[in-house]
Design an enzyme around this catalytic site. Sequence first.
Site, PDB file in Angstrom:
ATOM      1  CG  HIS A   1      -1.641   1.270   1.451  1.00  0.00           C
ATOM      2  ND1 HIS A   1      -2.887   1.533   0.933  1.00  0.00           N
ATOM      3  CD2 HIS A   1      -1.275   2.391   2.140  1.00  0.00           C
ATOM      4  CE1 HIS A   1      -3.247   2.743   1.283  1.00  0.00           C
ATOM      5  NE2 HIS A   1      -2.304   3.294   2.021  1.00  0.00           N
ATOM      6  CD  GLU A   2       2.229   3.501   3.770  1.00  0.00           C
ATOM      7  OE1 GLU A   2       2.607   4.589   3.317  1.00  0.00           O
ATOM      8  OE2 GLU A   2       1.192   3.367   4.445  1.00  0.00           O
TER       9      GLU A   2
ATOM     10  CG  HIS B   1       0.482   6.305  -0.848  1.00  0.00           C
ATOM     11  ND1 HIS B   1      -0.717   6.822  -1.269  1.00  0.00           N
ATOM     12  CD2 HIS B   1       0.252   5.736   0.373  1.00  0.00           C
ATOM     13  CE1 HIS B   1      -1.643   6.589  -0.353  1.00  0.00           C
ATOM     14  NE2 HIS B   1      -1.089   5.931   0.649  1.00  0.00           N
TER      15      HIS B   1
ATOM     16  CD  GLU C   1      -4.266   6.704   2.218  1.00  0.00           C
ATOM     17  OE1 GLU C   1      -4.056   5.487   2.432  1.00  0.00           O
ATOM     18  OE2 GLU C   1      -3.381   7.566   2.251  1.00  0.00           O
TER      19      GLU C   1
ATOM     20  CG  ASP D   1      -6.479   0.509   0.447  1.00  0.00           C
ATOM     21  OD1 ASP D   1      -5.372   0.440   1.016  1.00  0.00           O
ATOM     22  OD2 ASP D   1      -7.515   0.910   1.012  1.00  0.00           O
TER      23      ASP D   1
END
Length: 423
Positions: free
Chosen positions: A279-280, A283, A364, A368
């Site tokens: 997930h990070e 970004h 976000e 995801d």
Amino acid sequence: MSSFAFSVLFVVFLAITLIVRFWLSSRQIRHVLSHRSAVPAEFAEKIPLAAHQRAADYTVAKTKFGMFSMLLSAAVLIGFTLLGGLQLLSNIIFSWAGPGMVYQLGLLVAFGAISGLIDLPLDYYKQFVLEARFGFNKMSVKLFFMDMLKNTLIGAAIGLPLVWVVLLLMAKSGDLWWFYAWLVFSGFQLLMLVLYPTVIAPLFNKFTPLSDDTLRDRIESLMKRVGFASKGLFVMDGSKRSAHGNAYFSGFGASKRIVFFDTLLARLAPHEIEAVLAHELGHFKLKHIVKRIAVMFAISLAFLALLGYLKQQLWFYTGLGVNPLLLADLSNNDAMALILFMLALPIFTFLLSPLSSISSRKHEFEADAFAVKHTNGNDLVTALVKLYEDNASTLTPDPLHSAFYDSHPPAAVRINRLLAAHG
């Protein structure tokens, strides 16, 4: 605009902001308490009722504390501006230093010191009463004050030279000073992205290379799949301050590094850690970081241009309770203009907060989806559930309060979307 009209406008916006914020906080408290007795259906098999109720109580306590802090901040704001606090402080510093850069820097330092002293009891209460009550505080009183001292020294070492350059530009570079100041500010922000992970952060926490070979191999395989190059995988001793867990990557360009809180590693399984990291990394790969930086630079340029106009308007000073120094060199008012702008801006921009939340939530959801594409979606779901439970994050926030304050989607919305994507 007359100074009286601006004073009225300032008070009206302050009142609106306070009313809306109190209304939102009241909604949050009522909504959370009304759902305290039962775990939401989508979490019923994953989170115990006691943990759900603890999260509700923690949220309510934080919200009530925020309401008190809000009132105090409003009182301090009025005290500094319309009740003449800044004018008195200016008179004292000016009588000691006289006109010039020493007066301006002295005014900024004195304002910062007074603001810090006002915030100190609130910070102490939050850490040693509120956080401690729910089992999150791991910080000693000594460490609390050591952190405060380090922050003060680092802030002075970095901030004072930066402010000095900005004040010089305001005084010497003509009507376009705000553009040159923006270039300096932007360069400074990019420099901090490079220096923070390797120079500043280690002054507060210990960073050790990830020693778990199995986890390291799993993470390196993920990074290879998504095309992410890092300067290292590190574990941060977050547990010496808080029981909250997190993971993040910091830095820019060649200085990028991945950091795990030790509390996170102790709680999540390797496959869940991989999903959280995916997930990070989403970004980064989806250029959310670059987009956020670009937006921040654009907004800062607009605000500096606005300040460039306001600092030349007599009503801007007198409308906020300050008589500018009408000397031959009007640049003596520049530090005061910076302070007044910093104090007034949040009052006039608060109602725009949901715009930032909308953009952040979109990112976000996209991160995801990226994680689901490159790891097991169920692993991210179970990891998030554990983090919601461990961090006492409410599963039932008030939707409108969340729209103003939360950069992440509500837990139920996020989990349901992940489950739908995973199939």
